[in-house]
Write an enzyme that holds these catalytic residues in place. Structure first.
Site, PDB file in Angstrom:
ATOM      1  N   SER A 240     -37.548  49.404  55.985  1.00 17.17           N
ATOM      2  CA  SER A 240     -37.582  47.976  55.709  1.00 17.17           C
ATOM      3  C   SER A 240     -38.504  47.732  54.524  1.00 17.17           C
ATOM      4  O   SER A 240     -39.089  48.677  53.978  1.00 17.17           O
ATOM      5  CB  SER A 240     -38.091  47.206  56.935  1.00 17.17           C
ATOM      6  OG  SER A 240     -39.436  47.573  57.214  1.00 17.17           O
ATOM      7  N   LYS A 241     -38.661  46.484  54.129  1.00 18.22           N
ATOM      8  CA  LYS A 241     -39.503  46.173  52.973  1.00 18.22           C
ATOM      9  C   LYS A 241     -40.942  46.620  53.173  1.00 18.22           C
ATOM     10  O   LYS A 241     -41.616  47.029  52.234  1.00 18.22           O
ATOM     11  CB  LYS A 241     -39.454  44.671  52.676  1.00 18.22           C
ATOM     12  CG  LYS A 241     -38.149  44.224  52.035  1.00 18.22           C
ATOM     13  CD  LYS A 241     -38.203  42.763  51.633  1.00 18.22           C
ATOM     14  CE  LYS A 241     -36.919  42.350  50.938  1.00 18.22           C
ATOM     15  NZ  LYS A 241     -36.949  40.931  50.519  1.00 18.22           N
TER      16      LYS A 241
END
Length: 465
Positions: A240-241
């Site tokens: 994910s980010k």
């Protein structure tokens, strides 16, 4: 062996790091075999595909050095090919028109969930007389998938993978408005582009079974498949980010070199003996699909920083300076010519410290932006007490007597000055560093003195308050 690979991103956003690795593997495999690597922009979703996203993807691939062979292909321009293939299947009774209403389809999905089956469509229009169709429904076109047996794909990474055909639905080829679906257009385009090997993330593995049967129905030879495991975060969770699942342009903005990102991505799920730092030449020579790991890899910023630090140390000074200068473009008060001149002198010291270009830029900004006095940092300001200021005024006069302003002579001068005044070198070096840079952290103080030059050093020491 004739090899043609492709990278086919959807331009609905940035090119994320996982997509960049897929492009890299396709590029390397094609280069290893002396084949072609093609780029196809899958822009059939007109509502979500944007020109800025297309430009961002192409710019990111160019920055990484993954330029495609031939012109970039846009899927939206190939609709006639997709429709013609579907009509061929209709004519050969390998596809059919389905007139189900949205209510009927919703009911089927509900039943499928209740019975826990993966196939939510009951094929009610598969063998039904088209003459019975309702007049108020625009039909979709579905393929006739095999009703029994097993499909096995010999994947170049995953090995032999099988699925029961009863789990495969009669998926849609053309929507009710006549537009092709992803599942259909991908096969038509890959065949038309003569793609021999499809290398992509293993989240597409289920698609391969459906696409395999579409190849069979069209009497086309299926390509070889290689489904690579996805990248996870350091904690083993889906990337994910917060783990680093950013657009490629973000890594450029953070100051990573494209060679470093490429090298790091190569080692995410692929290996050659115990080599960590791999040149492009060796990557092309060594790349094999059989060397791709079957398990997911983990993204690690510390490792990326280490790789980037290596490539910074290997980068030619002139090239490195130009890359660092790009970060100065947003600062109106920076004299670029002066910055380059001083940066070249300080570069050897900066290379020893920095992990990325942005850090190098920030560490070197004092070269053209003098500190404001009194300095904001309290610890640094404490180094500029009355006694220290007095020492610096005296040191300024001594430094001005140096004939040749170079590293050896300036260092000897400062060391001799400290000894002559009966103080430790740190008692002179610390306030000198703060006076010249505004901080307690900087490259080596003697390198700083040389890079700033005689006049600038004198000016800054004079302005200390």
């Amino acid at each position: 062996m004739n090899v043609v690979t492709r990278f086919a991103p959807s331009p609905t956003g940035y090119l994320h790091i996982g997509g960049a690795r897929t492009a890299l593997f396709n590029w390397l495999f094609a280069r290893h075999h002396g084949g072609q690597y093609k780029l196809r922009i899958e822009d059939t979703d007109a509502k979500r595909s944007t020109k800025p996203a297309i430009n961002a993807i192409i710019d990111s691939l160019t920055w990484l050095g993954l330029e495609n062979d031939g012109e970039t292909i846009f899927q939206s321009s190939r609709r006639n090919l997709h429709v013609a293939a579907a009509e061929k299947l209709l004519a050969e009774n390998k596809a059919y028109r389905c007139y189900c209403s949205s209510e009927e389809l919703s009911e089927m999905r509900t039943k499928a969930r209740a019975s826990r089956t993966t196939n939510s469509y009951d094929r009610r229009w598969r063998d039904r007389d088209p003459a019975d169709h309702p007049s108020d429904i625009s039909p979709v076109v579905r393929i006739k998938m095999p009703l029994g047996g097993v499909t096995t794909i010999n994947d170049k990474v995953q090995g032999a993978v099988s699925v029961n055909n009863e789990e495969l639905d009669d998926f849609i080829l053309l929507r009710s408005d006549g537009t092709p679906t992803y599942m259909h257009s991908v096969v038509v385009d890959d065949h038309d582009m003569e793609v021999t090997h499809i290398i992509r993330g293993d989240d597409h593995l289920n698609n391969a079974f459906r696409q395999y049967h579409l190849y069979q129905a069209l009497n086309w030879k299926p390509p070889e498949y290689a489904h690579i495991p996805l990248i996870h975060g350091q904690d083993g969770q889906k990337l994910s980010k917060r783990h680093g699942a950013l657009g490629v342009e973000a890594y450029k903005e953070m100051g990573y070199l494209p060679e470093a990102v490429r090298n790091y991505l190569l080692r995410l799920g692929w290996s050659h003996k115990d080599h960590e730092l791999i040149s492009t030449k060796n990557a092309i020579a060594w790349f094999k699909l059989s060397s791709i790991n079957k398990g997911p890899s983990r993204f690690d910023f510390d490792r990326l920083d280490s790789v980037n630090k290596h490539y910074i140390s290997e980068c030619e000074d002139e090239k490195l300076v130009q890359l660092i200068i790009e970060f100065a473009r947003g600062h109106k008060d920076i004299d670029e010519k002066l910055f380059v001149e001083r940066l070249l002198l300080l570069l050897p010291a900066l290379k020893k410290r920095a992990k990325n270009l942005k850090e190098m830029f920030n560490d070197a900004l004092f070269l053209v932006i003098p500190p404001a006095y009194p300095v904001k940092d309290k610890k640094a300001a404490n180094c500029l007490g009355p006694d220290s200021k007095k020492l610096l005024r005296s040191l300024s006069l001594t430094l001005n007597e140096i004939e040749d302003w170079d590293l050896d002579r300036t260092e000897k001068c400062v060391r001799s000055f400290a000894e002559a005044h009966g103080v430790k070198l740190a008692d002179v070096a610390k306030p000198l560093r703060v006076a010249l840079t505004g901080s307690l952290a900087s490259p080596g103080i003697f390198e700083v003195v040389v890079a700033l030059g005689r006049e600038e050093v004198a000016s800054r020491l004079k302005n200390v308050k």
